[in-house]
Design a protein around this motif. Structure first.
Motif, mmCIF file in Angstrom:
data_model
loop_
_atom_site.group_PDB
_atom_site.id
_atom_site.type_symbol
_atom_site.label_atom_id
_atom_site.label_comp_id
_atom_site.label_asym_id
_atom_site.label_seq_id
_atom_site.Cartn_x
_atom_site.Cartn_y
_atom_site.Cartn_z
ATOM 1 N N LEU A 46 36.107 14.723 96.360
ATOM 2 C CA LEU A 46 36.620 15.135 97.669
ATOM 3 C C LEU A 46 38.125 15.361 97.619
ATOM 4 C CD1 LEU A 46 36.226 15.675 100.688
ATOM 5 C CD2 LEU A 46 36.384 13.186 101.068
ATOM 6 N N PHE A 47 38.840 14.443 96.979
ATOM 7 C CA PHE A 47 40.297 14.586 96.886
ATOM 8 C C PHE A 47 40.660 15.814 96.048
ATOM 9 C CE2 PHE A 47 40.632 9.648 97.189
ATOM 10 C CZ PHE A 47 40.168 9.712 98.496
ATOM 11 N N ALA A 48 39.912 16.058 94.987
ATOM 12 C CA ALA A 48 40.153 17.247 94.167
ATOM 13 C C ALA A 48 39.884 18.522 94.971
ATOM 14 C CB ALA A 48 39.276 17.218 92.920
ATOM 15 N N GLN A 49 38.884 18.473 95.841
ATOM 16 C CA GLN A 49 38.579 19.643 96.664
ATOM 17 C C GLN A 49 39.693 19.916 97.664
ATOM 18 O OE1 GLN A 49 36.059 22.014 96.330
ATOM 19 N NE2 GLN A 49 37.592 22.919 97.689
ATOM 20 N N TRP A 50 40.241 18.861 98.266
ATOM 21 C CA TRP A 50 41.391 19.064 99.158
ATOM 22 C C TRP A 50 42.573 19.654 98.386
ATOM 23 C CZ3 TRP A 50 40.864 13.550 101.621
ATOM 24 C CH2 TRP A 50 39.871 13.589 102.613
ATOM 25 N N ASP A 51 42.783 19.160 97.173
ATOM 26 C CA ASP A 51 43.851 19.722 96.338
ATOM 27 C C ASP A 51 43.610 21.208 96.084
ATOM 28 O OD1 ASP A 51 45.102 17.256 96.159
ATOM 29 O OD2 ASP A 51 44.262 16.777 94.183
ATOM 30 N N GLY A 52 42.346 21.577 95.865
ATOM 31 C CA GLY A 52 42.012 22.967 95.600
ATOM 32 C C GLY A 52 42.357 23.874 96.765
ATOM 33 N N ILE A 53 42.064 23.417 97.983
ATOM 34 C CA ILE A 53 42.421 24.215 99.164
ATOM 35 C C ILE A 53 43.933 24.328 99.280
ATOM 36 C CG2 ILE A 53 42.404 24.251 101.692
ATOM 37 C CD1 ILE A 53 39.600 23.024 101.566
ATOM 38 N N GLY A 54 44.643 23.202 99.081
ATOM 39 C CA GLY A 54 46.094 23.225 99.163
ATOM 40 C C GLY A 54 46.722 24.183 98.168
ATOM 41 N N ALA A 58 33.312 24.400 86.902
ATOM 42 C CA ALA A 58 32.970 23.282 86.031
ATOM 43 C C ALA A 58 33.259 21.920 86.660
ATOM 44 C CB ALA A 58 33.734 23.407 84.709
ATOM 45 N N GLY A 59 34.027 21.885 87.755
ATOM 46 C CA GLY A 59 34.467 20.609 88.306
ATOM 47 C C GLY A 59 33.398 19.910 89.124
ATOM 48 N N ARG A 60 33.638 18.632 89.372
ATOM 49 C CA ARG A 60 32.690 17.833 90.142
ATOM 50 C C ARG A 60 32.563 18.284 91.600
ATOM 51 N NH1 ARG A 60 28.629 16.029 88.980
ATOM 52 N NH2 ARG A 60 28.618 14.030 90.061
ATOM 53 N N PRO A 61 33.627 18.804 92.245
ATOM 54 C CA PRO A 61 33.397 19.290 93.610
ATOM 55 C C PRO A 61 32.288 20.331 93.677
ATOM 56 C CG PRO A 61 35.750 19.106 93.215
ATOM 57 C CD PRO A 61 35.066 18.860 91.892
ATOM 58 N N ASP A 64 31.378 21.202 102.610
ATOM 59 C CA ASP A 64 32.025 22.001 103.649
ATOM 60 C C ASP A 64 33.363 22.553 103.156
ATOM 61 O OD1 ASP A 64 32.084 22.887 106.520
ATOM 62 O OD2 ASP A 64 33.867 21.640 106.547
ATOM 63 N N CYS A 65 34.180 21.685 102.561
ATOM 64 C CA CYS A 65 35.497 22.126 102.090
ATOM 65 C C CYS A 65 35.374 23.078 100.905
ATOM 66 C CB CYS A 65 36.354 20.912 101.728
ATOM 67 S SG CYS A 65 36.825 19.905 103.159
ATOM 68 N N TRP A 66 34.396 22.862 100.038
ATOM 69 C CA TRP A 66 34.152 23.756 98.903
ATOM 70 C C TRP A 66 33.760 25.144 99.402
ATOM 71 C CZ3 TRP A 66 29.583 26.120 96.981
ATOM 72 C CH2 TRP A 66 29.636 26.557 95.647
ATOM 73 N N MET A 67 32.880 25.188 100.393
ATOM 74 C CA MET A 67 32.510 26.471 100.980
ATOM 75 C C MET A 67 33.728 27.155 101.584
ATOM 76 S SD MET A 67 29.204 27.266 100.676
ATOM 77 C CE MET A 67 28.747 28.270 102.069
#
Length: 282
Positions: free
Chosen positions: A21-29, A172-175, A152-155
């Motif tokens: 989840l934290f990695a996904q937030w980083d991805g959006i940022g 390849a990432g866990r998100p 939701d954030c990944w989408m």
């Protein structure tokens, strides 16, 4: 997955889910960092929403989960064509409220809200993580709710990338994997209830590409996701790219535009009916 007296309860490893989840937030940022004003306002695949509106939606949802009340809107948002339910009303109120912020301030708010959520989630006791609560997928553990947040954030990261004509994120990432896990968990409902696959059906959804996997659903009174069919062959096979599957599940694309990217085996009528009803997301 463990069972309660009423329905299955999903037990998920807290550290694994939070890391994703934290990695996904980083991805959006990362994908919105440094955007021009025009890019912030680029229309997204979601009707009525720009790139900045998607970020505002994530800010609103995470604010709500911190206990912040939903703001009032300047209009009756339930009258908007793209608002279809009470959750849509809540989302739209946040989006319209945050449109007053300059893009730079919205990004700062996104980083602040997600930083606070990281601290709160990391400090959450395991008992609270595994406690059954209301989630978008029905009553389940708070951990399941956070896997839904990854999905939701990944989408939404892909919505942003589509709006900016940017390539899809590294699969390849866990998100990505946990987002697909979350979608897979709903396929029993999609195949059995929405797609009306008849009793006795064995439906294999074969996802291709870097996120490739096979989702097997056995219909026995209702649809159940299973590891395999115990040596029996599927009665229906649906083959498509995993990212197309995700976009169809979220209603992001028009099915007729991608008909050539879908393959069917066995009972094609059932397969087409399931695909026609893949859009299960609220």
């Amino acid at each position: 997955m463990s069972s309660s007296a009423s329905r299955p309860v999903t037990q998920l490893d807290k550290a694994e889910v939070l890391d994703a989840l934290f990695a996904q937030w980083d991805g959006i940022g990362e994908v919105v960092d440094g955007l021009t004003d025009a890019q912030w306002l680029a229309p997204s695949p979601l009707p009525g929403w720009s790139v900045r509106d998607i970020v505002a939606h994530v800010v609103g949802t995470e604010s709500m989960l911190q206990g912040v009340g939903t703001p009032e809107a300047d209009i009756d948002v339930s009258t908007l064509k793209h608002v279809r339910n009470d959750i849509g009303v809540m989302n739209e109120r946040w989006v319209r409220h945050l449109r007053a912020l300059p893009a730079g301030d919205l990004l700062k708010r996104f980083r602040s809200v997600t930083a606070n959520r990281r601290d709160a989630l990391a400090a959450m006791p395991d008992a609270d993580w595994n406690e059954v609560t209301a989630t978008p997928a029905g009553p389940d553990t708070y951990g399941r709710f956070m896997r839904v947040r990854i999905f939701d954030c990944w989408m939404h990261e892909h919505d942003i990338r589509d709006a900016l004509a940017e390539p899809a994120t590294d699969p390849a990432g866990r998100p990505s994997e946990l987002a697909l896990d979350e979608m897979a968990a709903s396929m029993g409902f999609v195949v059995g209830k929405l797609g009306r696959a008849p009793d006795g059906s064995r439906v294999s959804i074969v996802l291709t590409g870097p996120l490739g996997r096979t989702i097997n659903v056995a219909v026995e009174g209702r649809g159940h996701v299973v590891e395999d069919f115990g040596g029996a062959e599927p009665t229906t096979t649906i083959t498509l790219d995993a990212l197309l599957f995700a976009r169809l599940a979220g209603g992001r694309v028009v099915l007729s535009d991608h008909a050539d990217a879908l393959g069917y085996g066995g009972d094609e009528e059932v397969g087409r009916r399931v695909v026609d009803h893949l859009n299960y997301v609220i």
